[in-house]
Design a protein around this motif. Structure first.
Motif, PDB file in Angstrom:
ATOM      1  N   HIS A  16       7.255  -7.843   2.245  1.00 38.49           N
ATOM      2  CA  HIS A  16       7.970  -7.736   0.967  1.00 38.49           C
ATOM      3  C   HIS A  16       8.841  -8.968   0.701  1.00 38.49           C
ATOM      4  CE1 HIS A  16      11.188  -6.065   3.544  1.00 38.49           C
ATOM      5  NE2 HIS A  16      12.005  -6.512   2.614  1.00 38.49           N
TER       6      HIS A  16
ATOM      7  N   GLN B 156       6.830  -9.470  -3.230  1.00 38.37           N
ATOM      8  CA  GLN B 156       7.281  -8.116  -3.556  1.00 38.37           C
ATOM      9  C   GLN B 156       6.286  -7.371  -4.441  1.00 38.37           C
ATOM     10  OE1 GLN B 156      11.187  -8.726  -5.224  1.00 38.37           O
ATOM     11  NE2 GLN B 156      12.159  -8.700  -3.217  1.00 38.37           N
ATOM     12  N   VAL B 157       5.592  -8.069  -5.324  1.00 39.07           N
ATOM     13  CA  VAL B 157       4.645  -7.415  -6.233  1.00 39.07           C
ATOM     14  C   VAL B 157       3.481  -6.828  -5.450  1.00 39.07           C
ATOM     15  CG1 VAL B 157       3.055  -7.807  -8.151  1.00 39.07           C
ATOM     16  CG2 VAL B 157       5.296  -8.895  -8.174  1.00 39.07           C
TER      17      VAL B 157
ATOM     18  N   THR C  68       3.416  -6.154  -2.257  1.00 35.33           N
ATOM     19  CA  THR C  68       3.953  -5.104  -1.387  1.00 35.33           C
ATOM     20  C   THR C  68       4.085  -3.788  -2.140  1.00 35.33           C
ATOM     21  OG1 THR C  68       5.170  -6.701  -0.062  1.00 35.33           O
ATOM     22  CG2 THR C  68       5.903  -4.420   0.066  1.00 35.33           C
ATOM     23  N   SER C  69       4.609  -3.840  -3.339  1.00 40.44           N
ATOM     24  CA  SER C  69       4.783  -2.631  -4.152  1.00 40.44           C
ATOM     25  C   SER C  69       3.444  -1.956  -4.437  1.00 40.44           C
ATOM     26  CB  SER C  69       5.487  -2.996  -5.457  1.00 40.44           C
ATOM     27  OG  SER C  69       5.597  -1.878  -6.286  1.00 40.44           O
ATOM     28  N   GLU C  70       2.460  -2.740  -4.788  1.00 39.71           N
ATOM     29  CA  GLU C  70       1.136  -2.175  -5.066  1.00 39.71           C
ATOM     30  C   GLU C  70       0.505  -1.572  -3.815  1.00 39.71           C
ATOM     31  OE1 GLU C  70      -0.521  -1.624  -7.914  1.00 39.71           O
ATOM     32  OE2 GLU C  70       1.260  -2.341  -8.952  1.00 39.71           O
TER      33      GLU C  70
ATOM     34  N   GLU D  76       2.111  -0.346  -1.257  1.00 42.59           N
ATOM     35  CA  GLU D  76       2.830   0.900  -0.978  1.00 42.59           C
ATOM     36  C   GLU D  76       2.310   2.027  -1.855  1.00 42.59           C
ATOM     37  OE1 GLU D  76       6.946  -0.159  -1.484  1.00 42.59           O
ATOM     38  OE2 GLU D  76       7.102  -0.929   0.574  1.00 42.59           O
ATOM     39  N   ASN D  77       2.043   1.745  -3.114  1.00 43.29           N
ATOM     40  CA  ASN D  77       1.481   2.760  -4.014  1.00 43.29           C
ATOM     41  C   ASN D  77       0.125   3.251  -3.518  1.00 43.29           C
ATOM     42  OD1 ASN D  77       3.614   2.832  -5.839  1.00 43.29           O
ATOM     43  ND2 ASN D  77       2.737   1.213  -7.101  1.00 43.29           N
TER      44      ASN D  77
END
Length: 137
Positions: free
Chosen positions: A27, A31-32, A34-36, A38-39
């Protein structure tokens, strides 16, 4: 899941040598992405094949940073694998439009290691696979 040696650089456009042999949370790198991820992995109750389908779909939408240097490094990595690591940096340099220092800099930025270290690791992994394939009595 297995990626090409140049994938991290192409997906994030970071200098791979800046994170080699270091622990760094992804992350902090991107971060982008990583966020995807995680989803995809943490949310929902999908079956494993659905998770991998979503992961594949997402990765295929990511823009890749490709240029002349990354394409050359990809070809070098392929050549190292085809020769099973039985190649020297001098042999690699024969086919390149630049010198040893430029090769080392570009290779390390893209793969995270110098070409000679990558070759040694590839040879070691090959040797270990051969060793594991033999049954000890």
């Amino acid at each position: 899941m297995n990626f090409k040696a140049t994938s991290l650089h192409k997906l994030t456009n970071i200098d791979a040598s800046s994170i080699t042999n270091k622990y760094k949370c992804f992350h902090k790198i991107n971060q982008v992405i990583t966020s995807e991820l995680e989803n995809i992995f943490l949310k929902g109750k999908d079956e494993y094949h659905q998770v991998f389908d979503k992961l594949e779909d997402y990765i295929l939408t990511l823009p890749l940073t490709e240029n002349k240097n990354t394409l050359i490094i990809d070809e070098l990595v392929k050549k190292i694998h085809l020769k099973e690591g039985m190649i020297s940096v001098n042999e690699i340099l024969e086919d390149l439009p630049f010198g040893q220092k430029t090769l080392e800099t570009n290779f390390k930025k893209t793969v995270g290691l110098t070409p000679s270290k990558y070759i040694r690791i590839h040879r070691f992994k090959k040797l270990m696979k051969e060793y594991e394939g033999k049954k000890l009595i």
